[in-house]
Write a protein that holds these residues in place. Sequence first.
Motif, PDB file in Angstrom:
ATOM      1  N   GLU A   1      87.698 -40.376 -26.983  1.00 48.76           N
ATOM      2  CA  GLU A   1      87.157 -39.491 -25.939  1.00 48.76           C
ATOM      3  C   GLU A   1      88.242 -38.670 -25.247  1.00 48.76           C
ATOM      4  O   GLU A   1      87.952 -37.628 -24.656  1.00 48.76           O
ATOM      5  N   LYS A   2      89.485 -39.115 -25.302  1.00 46.59           N
ATOM      6  CA  LYS A   2      90.584 -38.344 -24.729  1.00 46.59           C
ATOM      7  C   LYS A   2      90.855 -37.078 -25.547  1.00 46.59           C
ATOM      8  O   LYS A   2      91.369 -36.090 -25.022  1.00 46.59           O
ATOM      9  N   VAL A   3      90.482 -37.138 -26.814  1.00 43.31           N
ATOM     10  CA  VAL A   3      90.770 -36.042 -27.735  1.00 43.31           C
ATOM     11  C   VAL A   3      89.579 -35.116 -27.923  1.00 43.31           C
ATOM     12  O   VAL A   3      89.721 -33.897 -27.937  1.00 43.31           O
ATOM     13  N   MET A   4      88.378 -35.703 -28.040  1.00 42.62           N
ATOM     14  CA  MET A   4      87.195 -34.930 -28.395  1.00 42.62           C
ATOM     15  C   MET A   4      86.390 -34.508 -27.161  1.00 42.62           C
ATOM     16  O   MET A   4      86.442 -35.164 -26.126  1.00 42.62           O
ATOM     17  N   PRO A   5      85.620 -33.419 -27.282  1.00 41.99           N
ATOM     18  CA  PRO A   5      84.793 -32.926 -26.155  1.00 41.99           C
ATOM     19  C   PRO A   5      83.723 -33.937 -25.745  1.00 41.99           C
ATOM     20  O   PRO A   5      83.365 -34.830 -26.518  1.00 41.99           O
ATOM     21  N   LYS A   6      83.202 -33.762 -24.537  1.00 42.48           N
ATOM     22  CA  LYS A   6      82.206 -34.697 -24.011  1.00 42.48           C
ATOM     23  C   LYS A   6      80.905 -34.693 -24.810  1.00 42.48           C
ATOM     24  O   LYS A   6      80.200 -35.691 -24.860  1.00 42.48           O
TER      25      LYS A   6
END
Length: 331
Positions: free
Chosen positions: A63-68
Motif C-alpha cells: 500500500e505504500k507503493v500502490m494507489p488507494k
Amino acid sequence: MNILFRFGESRNLIFAFPHRNDNVQFFYPQYFNASFVEGYAKKSIRNFDIMCHHMRFHRIEVEKVMPKDTFYFTILRNPVSLMESSFMYFKGSHIFIKAESLEEFIKNPYKLYNKTSKYSHLGRNFMTFDLGFDHNGPEPTKYFKVIHKVLKTMFDLVLITEYFDESLVLLKEALCWSYDDVLSFPLNSREENNQEILSVETQEGIKIWNQLDWQLYVYFNKTFWKKVEKFGQERMQQEVEELRRRRARKSEICIQDRVNANDIKEKYLKPFQPRLAKIMGYNLKSGLGKSERSLCQSLVTPELQYSRYLLRRQRAITFKIKWFHGLSNLI
C-alpha cells in the motif's frame, strides 16, 4: 504476468519493478518491502500502476507503493498438482534432495523436511507462505480461520488455476477489460511426459501434509463458484467459449508449433529451464506482418525476457522525462 505485461505496455503504464531484476522477484522469499521497488526510495517515480512480480505478500508495504484504489487479485492452485510441480522444479534443492520421489517424501515428511530452512515453504504450504502467513502454522483449523478472514478483506478477486478461462472472464468483468486484454497462451508449462502421475494415496498424503493450502483452496474454490453463479452459468459458458474461440484463432495466426526449449528457433523466446522440469515454448510462423508479429511475440515471450524488456523501456522513458525537465529548467 504476460497478460498484465501486455496490458501495461500497450497503455504506457508504470510498473513497480524489483530494483534488482535478475529473476523478476522482490527479494523473495523475504516479505515484500516498499524499498524493494525501483524508483520508490529515491522518489524518482511517484505513481505506479501495476505490480505483478513474484513476492511474499505484505499488504501494508504494498500500500505504500500502490494507489488507494488498487485492485488486488491472486490465483490459487490445487495443492496436489502444486506439490508435484514444486517437487519437479526444486528436486535439486536441499528441500527435496534426500527423497528419491515425491511419494517417498510424502510417506516420510517429518524425516525428510527441514522446517528451519530458508526455503522450507517449497516443501509445505507454498501458497500460505506466499500470501504472507506461517506455512508451518499451529493448529491448522483454527489458524486457517484467521487466514481466510484476512484474505477475504485483502483481495478483490481470487482466481483458480484449474478454471483458468472462467477466472479470466471474471477478471475481465471486474476490471471492465476486453477479450483481447485477457487473451493468453499457456506459458511456463511442462511437457506432458515430464509430469508425474500420482497415486490416490500420495494425493491424499499431499492434502494432509499441506493442510493449510488445501483448506485455503477448498474455501476459495467455493467462493469462486459463488461468483460464477452470480455472474450467470449460461453467460459464463458463452464467454468462455468466445475466449477459447479467439485464442484458437490467434493461435492459427501466430503459432507454428509448440516445442521443447531445444527446438525453439529464436533464443529470445526460450523459457528458463529448471534442473528437472522441461518447460515448453513456441515457434512463431514466418511471414507475419510487423504489427501481427509484434503482438504474436508478446503473447509467447517468457516472463524473464519480457520483464527485462519492459524495465529497459521504462528506464529509458523515465530518463527522457528527466532530461526534458532538466532542459526546460535551463531554458
